[in-house]
Design an enzyme around this catalytic site. Structure first.
Site, PDB file in Angstrom:
ATOM      1  N   GLU A   1      44.601  16.347   4.314  1.00  0.00           N
ATOM      2  CA  GLU A   1      46.023  16.513   5.066  1.00  0.00           C
ATOM      3  C   GLU A   1      45.131  17.140   6.075  1.00  0.00           C
ATOM      4  OE1 GLU A   1      47.566  14.560   6.566  1.00  0.00           O
ATOM      5  OE2 GLU A   1      47.864  12.779   5.378  1.00  0.00           O
TER       6      GLU A   1
ATOM      7  N   TYR B   1      36.091  11.014   4.583  1.00  0.00           N
ATOM      8  CA  TYR B   1      37.353   9.695   4.685  1.00  0.00           C
ATOM      9  C   TYR B   1      36.036   8.357   4.310  1.00  0.00           C
ATOM     10  CZ  TYR B   1      42.077  11.648   5.363  1.00  0.00           C
ATOM     11  OH  TYR B   1      42.490  12.408   5.369  1.00  0.00           O
TER      12      TYR B   1
ATOM     13  N   SER C   1      52.022   3.535  11.902  1.00  0.00           N
ATOM     14  CA  SER C   1      52.743   3.961  11.395  1.00  0.00           C
ATOM     15  C   SER C   1      54.085   4.761  11.030  1.00  0.00           C
ATOM     16  CB  SER C   1      52.878   3.228   9.692  1.00  0.00           C
ATOM     17  OG  SER C   1      52.771   2.246   9.557  1.00  0.00           O
TER      18      SER C   1
ATOM     19  N   ARG D   1      47.496  11.089  20.957  1.00  0.00           N
ATOM     20  CA  ARG D   1      47.432   9.302  20.737  1.00  0.00           C
ATOM     21  C   ARG D   1      48.703   9.057  21.402  1.00  0.00           C
ATOM     22  NH1 ARG D   1      47.853   8.083  14.178  1.00  0.00           N
ATOM     23  NH2 ARG D   1      49.998   7.970  14.443  1.00  0.00           N
TER      24      ARG D   1
ATOM     25  N   GLU E   1      40.245   7.132   7.746  1.00  0.00           N
ATOM     26  CA  GLU E   1      39.285   6.206   8.009  1.00  0.00           C
ATOM     27  C   GLU E   1      39.837   5.134   9.358  1.00  0.00           C
ATOM     28  OE1 GLU E   1      44.015   6.358   8.119  1.00  0.00           O
ATOM     29  OE2 GLU E   1      42.589   7.089   6.589  1.00  0.00           O
ATOM     30  N   LYS E   2      40.422   6.018   9.987  1.00  0.00           N
ATOM     31  CA  LYS E   2      40.790   4.882  11.100  1.00  0.00           C
ATOM     32  C   LYS E   2      39.822   4.541  12.765  1.00  0.00           C
ATOM     33  CE  LYS E   2      45.356   7.149  11.822  1.00  0.00           C
ATOM     34  NZ  LYS E   2      45.600   8.166  10.284  1.00  0.00           N
TER      35      LYS E   2
END
Length: 225
Positions: free
Chosen positions: A2, A33, A60, A68, A121-122
């Site tokens: 994080e 990632y 989520s 964003r 991972e986005k």
């Protein structure tokens, strides 16, 4: 894994660790990632998956204060965006995730926090699944330290969300321009990290190859400073 803004510093961490292993490039053991690696063997031709959607986004964890979220609110005024995830009451099952992402021409790879090297991972999942990521995060220069510059679209390349939307619409109508975002696939492949086992393996390899001793005296200043 994080970023600093998602974690609270702890004074007890100082003078405790010998090595650092994070997503950051200045870690002793960097574990990103995901990664881009050279293609080995097989055909050099990459087939772009069939696309039934233009722009997609899965979220989520909604926070209206995130950059964003604010960018999305402006962007959706100019282009249709298929939204999924708990934030939009459209959860995506694990078994449906890959098919969903690959069916989108563009995916909003928007990070929840903006920090150097915090590229998650986005980004890597759409790259792996044959979708063009539209990124919001650190600078384009930072992204290009890790992935090819023609593999993604950066929001900072446009003066406004409206200008970005017009560019995406242009690519939607021009197949040859759209395919240029996949030329890197001739020589490279994208992969995601498996957290936990990956850190352990990379740490063991580092320790095997490096016998010198050191200690991280002020972890708080290094990570949160």
């Amino acid at each position: 894994m994080e970023p600093p803004s998602n974690l609270a510093p702890h004074s007890t961490l100082n003078n405790l660790f010998n090595l650092t292993t994070t997503y950051r490039q200045d870690s002793d053991i960097m574990v990103p990632y995901g990664q881009i690696s050279e293609k080995t063997g097989g055909s050099t031709t990459f087939k772009i998956p069939y696309k039934s959607k233009l722009v997609c986004w899965i979220v989520s964890r909604w926070n209206s204060n995130y950059k964003r979220s604010q960018y999305y609110e402006n962007l959706k005024q100019h282009i249709s965006i298929e939204t999924y995830g708990r934030s939009f009451n459209r959860p995506v099952r694990n078994e449906d995730y890959s098919d969903l992402i690959s069916s989108c021409k563009f995916y909003l790879s928007f990070e929840n926090s903006i920090h150097k090297d915090y590229i998650t991972e986005k980004l890597y999942n759409p790259l792996k699944l044959g979708t063009v990521p539209v990124v919001l995060g650190p600078t384009r220069k930072n992204y290009e330290e890790l992935i090819p510059g023609n593999a993604f679209i950066h929001v900072d390349d446009f003066s406004s969300p409206k200008e970005l939307a017009e560019h995406l619409k242009l690519l939607d109508q021009n197949e040859s321009l759209y395919r240029q975002y996949f030329t890197w696939r001739e020589h490279f492949v994208a992969s995601s990290a498996y957290f936990g086992p990956e850190q352990a393996c990379w740490a063991c390899d580092h320790i095997r190859r490096n016998k010198n001793y050191r200690v991280v005296k002020d972890l708080n200043s290094w990570f949160w400073g």
